[in-house]
Design a protein around this motif. Sequence first.
Motif: not given
Ligand code: PHE
Length: 514
Positions: A241-242, A112, A247, A30-31, A249, A33-36, A344, A244, A347-348, A108
């Motif tokens: 955000f990274s 997403y 939310f 979950s953590a 989760i 994700g695209l953001g990393n 991710s 998660s 998990s949402l 999201i």
């Molecule tokens: N953590 C995920 C990312 O880094 C984004 C995300 C945020 C996923 C919140 C689930 C909930 O891309």
Amino acid sequence: MNKHVEFSEPHHPRPQWRSRMGFILAAMGSAVGLGNIWRFSYLCYKNGGGAFLIPYAIAMVVVGIPLMVLELGLGHKMRGSAPMSFAKVNRHWEWCGWWAVTCAMFGIMLYYSAVIAWCVNYVFFSINLSWGADTKAFFFQQFLQISDGPLQIGDIRAPILLSLMTVWGVCWMIVFFGVQKGLERANKIFMPLLFCLIAILVVWSLNLKGAMEGIRVYLSPDFSQLSRPQIWIDAFSQIFFSLSLAFGIMVTYASYLPRKADIVQDAVVISIGDCLFSVIAGFAVFGTLGYMAQALGKPVSEVVTQSIGLAFVTYPEAISNMPAFSKAFGVIFFSALVLAGLTSGISLVEAFSAAIIDKFHFSRKTVVSVVCLTGFLGSIIFTAKSGLFWVDILDHFITNYGLVIIGILECILVGWVLGARHLREHVNHAGGIVMTRFWDISVRVIAPAVLGILLFNSLHNEFRAPYEGYPWVSIILIGRDWVVGALIVALFMAMYPWKRALESEEGSGLHNKS
Ligand code: PHE
């Protein structure tokens, strides 16, 4: 002060992870994700390269790990999804749990999933390097066929719709099969695969000519940047955000842990693992950018672009310029994004579905099917020609307001209503690494204060000028009203009576206040 509520164990026993590893991989799934992959590297570059790692590490220790412990601890202690866990602390706070999971699923996840769908399309484009020489024109004009603004919605893009269906289909299938057979199994396959793909990309990019120049730009620290408030704001918001957080989760995932679980240790492993993944993926990103700069005879600073541009414009260009096996490189890169996104995404979906199952006791299969179908239909709007604008506006609002406000409420709930010490004693039970009183201070004061500053800063910027120059009406309708709409849904959900009375897993432990 806490309202006394009777909580009873549902007739079906709560599902449980098969193994600790399965849980850790799912939470990391979950953590990570695209953001990393794209957001972190860009933030690093923008904020003085290696110097960014300092506020980032501080943010992780001061609020990242404490909030991870909070969410895992709460879910584990209350054995419920976010609304159930919040309601078990205090019935008046249930709406906040619903707000968290509604923002996750219908905020999201809707956009997403559209971005994951773009990545799916790009996996196929990589096979022929279909983007040609002008990757920017390809992405905006040919692929997205972007409209003139968020309000010119335009037609639906059939190729994106097709991959969007696939993304939702896969998510549906995984969550449908439940915690062990769905989520755990998928993460046990996807996460190691993702690690392998990223490892290949890192080694490959570091061996490209000019890669070292990219790495130099990525890591050479400019400490003078540390005095700019923005670097701190970026570091703290990236951490939330990274990981998660906020939310619901991690609350949900921890509710499937067995009674005996080392929450603190797991929280540390998940948080550090997520950050390490970002830092390592950064090597692949900047190695490739260094190579491309060298191939084009430009400085690295001129080839770095932010977020979406980096993945869909700059990277395809770099891939086309690869000396050998460029198509394979492209397939690996975009498949890694798809995998990171999918783990991710599930998990949402799970966070929301679990909340409905907890409250209404419908069968998982029905709930997940209805939720995914609704989600899919809702996300179709992001495949229209204005999709990119909508993604941008909604992402801005959900992460800058939804996440931040829910985060503050969560800290108040656990820090002050339940009592931080109370939850700390619970998570310290396992005995391994223990949280000290600093944790109480972080949850009660530091984390809400940091989030408060982020909120103030966003509001300040918001009123100064419309976000990215979009028309106000689109910002209000797509951004603000979405977050407010989720809140209204949440209030309704919370008003609905529980199908079965709630009962504390711990019996008497529920009402203690420290
Ligand atoms: N953590 C995920 C990312 O880094 C984004 C995300 C945020 C996923 C919140 C689930 C909930 O891309």
